[in-house]
Write a protein that holds these residues in place. Structure first.
Motif, PDB file in Angstrom:
ATOM      1  N   TYR A 187       0.839  -1.197   0.000  1.00  0.00           N
ATOM      2  CA  TYR A 187       0.000   0.000   0.000  1.00  0.00           C
ATOM      3  C   TYR A 187       0.871   1.243   0.000  1.00  0.00           C
ATOM      4  O   TYR A 187       1.896   1.301   0.680  1.00  0.00           O
TER       5      TYR A 187
ATOM      6  N   SER B  78      -5.445   2.589  10.458  1.00  0.00           N
ATOM      7  CA  SER B  78      -6.426   1.512  10.314  1.00  0.00           C
ATOM      8  C   SER B  78      -5.779   0.264   9.745  1.00  0.00           C
ATOM      9  O   SER B  78      -6.057  -0.863  10.191  1.00  0.00           O
TER      10      SER B  78
ATOM     11  N   SER C 168     -10.299   3.142  -9.292  1.00  0.00           N
ATOM     12  CA  SER C 168     -10.411   1.987  -8.396  1.00  0.00           C
ATOM     13  C   SER C 168     -10.285   0.672  -9.157  1.00  0.00           C
ATOM     14  O   SER C 168      -9.784  -0.315  -8.615  1.00  0.00           O
TER      15      SER C 168
ATOM     16  N   TYR D 171      -7.248   4.462  -5.240  1.00  0.00           N
ATOM     17  CA  TYR D 171      -8.465   4.897  -4.567  1.00  0.00           C
ATOM     18  C   TYR D 171      -8.346   6.342  -4.106  1.00  0.00           C
ATOM     19  O   TYR D 171      -7.358   6.718  -3.459  1.00  0.00           O
TER      20      TYR D 171
ATOM     21  N   ARG E 212     -14.523   7.314   6.461  1.00  0.00           N
ATOM     22  CA  ARG E 212     -14.283   6.813   5.101  1.00  0.00           C
ATOM     23  C   ARG E 212     -12.969   6.023   5.052  1.00  0.00           C
ATOM     24  O   ARG E 212     -12.886   4.995   4.367  1.00  0.00           O
TER      25      ARG E 212
ATOM     26  N   GLU F 279     -13.380   2.558   6.690  1.00  0.00           N
ATOM     27  CA  GLU F 279     -14.139   1.648   5.806  1.00  0.00           C
ATOM     28  C   GLU F 279     -13.299   1.177   4.629  1.00  0.00           C
ATOM     29  O   GLU F 279     -13.360  -0.008   4.261  1.00  0.00           O
ATOM     30  N   LEU F 280     -12.538   2.094   4.033  1.00  0.00           N
ATOM     31  CA  LEU F 280     -11.705   1.705   2.892  1.00  0.00           C
ATOM     32  C   LEU F 280     -10.604   0.743   3.319  1.00  0.00           C
ATOM     33  O   LEU F 280     -10.303  -0.222   2.611  1.00  0.00           O
TER      34      LEU F 280
ATOM     35  N   GLU G 176     -10.674  -1.452   5.731  1.00  0.00           N
ATOM     36  CA  GLU G 176     -11.285  -2.774   5.913  1.00  0.00           C
ATOM     37  C   GLU G 176     -11.560  -3.444   4.580  1.00  0.00           C
ATOM     38  O   GLU G 176     -11.351  -4.640   4.400  1.00  0.00           O
ATOM     39  N   LYS G 177     -12.007  -2.643   3.616  1.00  0.00           N
ATOM     40  CA  LYS G 177     -12.342  -3.193   2.283  1.00  0.00           C
ATOM     41  C   LYS G 177     -11.107  -3.721   1.574  1.00  0.00           C
ATOM     42  O   LYS G 177     -11.096  -4.864   1.099  1.00  0.00           O
ATOM     43  N   ILE G 178     -10.042  -2.919   1.494  1.00  0.00           N
ATOM     44  CA  ILE G 178      -8.896  -3.360   0.719  1.00  0.00           C
ATOM     45  C   ILE G 178      -8.064  -4.388   1.485  1.00  0.00           C
ATOM     46  O   ILE G 178      -7.412  -5.240   0.864  1.00  0.00           O
TER      47      ILE G 178
ATOM     48  N   ALA H 105      -9.312  -6.710   3.173  1.00  0.00           N
ATOM     49  CA  ALA H 105     -10.027  -7.975   2.958  1.00  0.00           C
ATOM     50  C   ALA H 105      -9.877  -8.485   1.522  1.00  0.00           C
ATOM     51  O   ALA H 105     -10.386  -9.553   1.201  1.00  0.00           O
TER      52      ALA H 105
END
Length: 414
Positions: free
Chosen positions: A13, A28, A379, A384, A403, A406-407, A409-411, A413
């Motif tokens: 990342y 996060s 995306s 992102y 935001r 949430e992002l 957690e999304k990426i 996963a």
């Protein structure tokens, strides 16, 4: 933590910008067990628009008025990991409007009852005959919408002059899709407030808020930056994103590559967006923003307000932040002024000034379509946009944090 050799090393990342969104994204990821990332920040310190400096013996928030809303428990619990709740004061918001020489509470629709009774009658008549109360179709343009929703008096005395000061003279560049940010107060609730002498209707944002007891708001973000340690690199202004190879180049020539890039910086700051279709690149140039100068004044104001809205077009500034009413042991206040208005009558300067080139994203008519095309295309390629500038949305800091959580957690996963 062992320091990685960043350049030439492919990371999982890469986060661009160490403001609230970027710092929350990085922390996060750490909390989710993901540590293969770095954050690039062009300034010498973290916090973005929420940075603080010391002026006249106390904190001055260079980006203007930023406060932590109490409503999002999940966000607050996350932030209190870095700056415990015991280090914050909690306030019931006292914000006021200087309306033609009369000081009333915000929002205006809920507090007309604080005006002279003859003025109340005139405002009520104006609201009662507004288009939204007489069955007139909702208009498309911003100015017409204000008249339709609030009536001629609120439009002429407050909403239009204030928004011109904050966002610029040509308000019909703005859409109406973002007006849910305004307090929602019906005519019946306004009438009831005048009859009973108390406010009715939905409370505005930050109706209750936290502010640090001993520091400025920037202290929170400094601590979040400290938690990331050497994963932040400062003095790294982004020049180019190569979407084909997922590489980022900074102005000093450094090159970084990552599987996933999260950008929280203004899109118009990028000189080169390699691989992006020309049509999308051209639409990015349509994005608009305002710049704001904050200025400090040492005088103590005779008010209990935390901040004051100033619609009077003669005054250059649009808002006053009364520091001594939310930061114990401090004195003075600061103003916020759209830089297009600096130097006008009523602009006294102040003993300390700071200019934020990117202060507010403008909600122009075509912006939703521009951002949807841009963010979907990016995306799909593992890049992102996040936060106030990555999504070009007028987010408060707590929303940017949400935001980011949430992002992450999304990426994380996959």
């Amino acid at each position: 933590m062992e320091k990685k050799e960043r350049q030439g090393d492919s990371l999982k990342y890469l986060i661009l910008g160490a403001g609230p969104a970027g710092l929350s994204m990085g922390n996060s990821l750490l909390n989710l067990g993901k540590d293969d990332f770095i954050v690039l920040e062009k300034e010498a310190s973290a916090g973005g628009l929420c940075r603080s400096v010391e002026v006249d013996g106390a904190a001055f928030d260079i980006g203007g008025g930023h406060f932590l809303d109490v409503r999002d428990r999940k966000v607050n619990e996350f932030l209190f990991r870095y700056m415990p709740e015991s280090e914050w004061n909690r306030y019931h918001r006292d914000s006021r409007i200087d309306l033609c020489g009369t000081m009333i509470q915000h929002s205006i629709e809920s507090n007309i009852w604080q005006m002279d009774v003859n003025e109340q009658v005139q405002y009520l008549k104006s609201i009662a005959t507004a288009g939204c109360n007489t069955g007139t179709a909702k208009p498309e343009g911003f100015v017409d919408w204000i008249y339709w929703k609030l009536g001629t008096r609120i439009a002429a005395d407050y909403m239009l002059p204030y928004n011109r000061k904050m966002f610029g003279e040509d308000l019909d560049l703005l859409g109406t899709y973002w007006m849910e940010k305004l307090p929602s107060v019906s005519f019946e609730e306004t009438l009831l407030s005048c009859l009973t002498g108390k406010a009715y209707g939905n409370q505005p944002g930050h109706a209750r808020f936290y502010y640090p007891k001993r520091f400025g708001y920037g202290e929170l973000w400094n601590r979040m930056a400290d938690a990331l340690g050497e994963r932040i690199e400062y003095g790294k202004q982004i020049r180019k994103i190569d979407f084909n190879n997922k590489k980022v180049t900074t102005r000093d020539g450094s090159i970084y590559q990552a599987d996933i890039i999260v950008t929280t910086i203004p899109w118009r700051e990028l000189e080169i967006m390699e691989g992006m279709p020309e049509k999308i690149r051209e639409s990015v140039r349509e994005l608009r923003h305002t710049s704001v100068r904050t200025a400090y004044f040492a005088e103590k104001l005779d008010t209990e307000a935390h901040w004051i809205y100033e619609p009077d077009p003669v005054l250059a500034y649009h808002r006053i932040l009364v520091r001594h009413n939310f930061l114990p042991g401090s004195r003075g206040y600061w103003t916020e002024t759209n830089t297009e208005r600096v130097g006008m009558a009523g602009d006294a300067g102040g003993s300390f000034q700071y200019v934020n080139t990117y202060a507010y994203p403008l909600n122009t008519i075509g912006k939703p379509d521009v951002m949807k095309r841009l963010l979907v295309w990016c995306s799909e390629r593992g890049v992102y946009g996040l936060g106030r500038w990555g999504e070009h949305q007028h987010y408060n800091s707590d929303t940017a944090v949400r935001r980011a959580m949430e992002l992450a957690e999304k990426i994380a996963a996959g």
